[in-house]
Scaffold this motif. Structure first.
Motif, short mmCIF file in Angstrom:
data_model
loop_
_atom_site.label_atom_id
_atom_site.label_comp_id
_atom_site.label_asym_id
_atom_site.label_seq_id
_atom_site.Cartn_x
_atom_site.Cartn_y
_atom_site.Cartn_z
N GLU A 6 -1.35 1.57 3.35
CA GLU A 6 -0.70 2.26 2.23
C GLU A 6 -0.43 1.26 1.10
N PRO A 16 1.44 1.38 -3.01
CA PRO A 16 1.98 2.19 -4.11
C PRO A 16 1.14 2.06 -5.37
N SER A 31 5.89 4.26 -3.23
CA SER A 31 4.83 5.25 -3.04
C SER A 31 5.43 6.61 -2.72
N ASP A 73 1.16 13.74 0.50
CA ASP A 73 1.05 13.13 -0.82
C ASP A 73 1.95 13.91 -1.76
N ASP A 100 -0.93 6.38 -5.90
CA ASP A 100 -0.58 5.88 -4.57
C ASP A 100 -1.78 6.04 -3.64
#
Length: 275
Positions: A9, A11, A22, A37, A265
């Motif tokens: 992951e 941001p 994020s 999301d 993100d």
């Protein structure tokens, strides 16, 4: 045997270009994975999409754990209903989020997708893509895209043009003939797209937010799902995120690829069920 699961992951930036946490959320459970999301809000009066995604992920994860045999859409509907009730959310005037849920047993793998966070299962026949493409067919308003293409760049004028486009798109949200997303209407859960695969047929499953899939669908820097999988497996998931970010850095003003933010993100999950 449990799948090997990896998550990456990163941001992006807010609409003002500044770094902030994020709004993507990934939860890995013993027999399921949730990827959400949260939609970046253009209305400062509303909670953020990340706020909503975090709360929905908590409610959904608890239900996936507590009711492992219940229909996925029913679990999602109950989670949406609880978040809306507990926080006084009203349909049409609330934050929203995409939803992707993967769940497996000894014999089958299930997928549920609501809005644009796809699930891709690889079998001997190649990639099987579970995607909800309805939002892509909705009128988005050309104003902010035309403005970026002509060199207008990001800034206050971009935000005003983007807000107008978002308001236009919102009229098609969670209505017949429009697109569906998790928000404050539990019925949206039953509009999700679904798929089931025999577990023995599946080698690898990918899940991603659109901050990753844009590398295939918009920028073309990843030639397809097999290429994304191969890069993730051979060089690591961060290498996939790097490729997408490099493309965005080559177009800092959104002139080549008009998009709401310079960097979205990113969330990517790779679940390997068999070598």
């Amino acid at each position: 045997m449990s799948p090997r699961i990896e998550v990456a992951e990163r941001p992006g930036v807010g609409l003002d270009g500044s770094v902030r946490p994020s709004e993507d959320v990934v939860v890995v459970l013993p027999h399921a994975i949730v990827l959400l999301d949260g939609a970046t809000s253009v209305d400062p009066r509303l909670p953020s999409g990340g706020w909503y995604a975090s709360r929905l992920a908590g409610e959904l994860s608890g239900r996936l754990t507590g009711y492992p045999d219940t229909d996925l859409a029913d679990l999602l509907a109950a989670a949406i209903k609880t978040v809306a009730r507990d926080h006084g959310l009203v349909p049409g005037r609330s934050p929203s989020s995409t939803v992707a849920v993967l769940r497996w047993s000894d014999t089958v793998i299930e997928g549920l997708v609501l809005a644009d966070s796809p699930i891709v299962a690889f079998t001997a026949d190649g990639p099987s893509v579970l995607a909800d493409t309805r939002i892509g067919s909705m009128p988005r308003g050309a104003g902010y895209r035309d403005r970026l293409s002509s060199g207008g760049g990001y800034g206050e004028n971009h935000l005003a043009a983007l807000r107008e486009a978002v308001q236009s798109t919102a009229t098609h949200r969670n209505v017949e003939g429009g697109f569906w997303v998790a928000e404050a209407d539990p019925d949206a859960a039953h509009q999700a797209v679904r798929a089931t695969w025999p577990r023995d047929d599946v080698t690898t499953v990918l899940m991603a937010s659109d901050g990753v899939t844009c590398g295939i669908e918009t920028y073309g820097v990843l030639p397809g799902w097999p290429a994304l999988r191969d890069l993730a497996v051979s060089e690591g998931l961060e290498a996939v995120l790097d490729v997408v970010r490099a493309a965005e850095r080559s177009d800092p003003d959104g002139r080549r690829w008009p998009r709401p933010k310079a960097h979205d993100d990113q969330a990517l999950v790779v679940a390997q069920f068999r070598p």
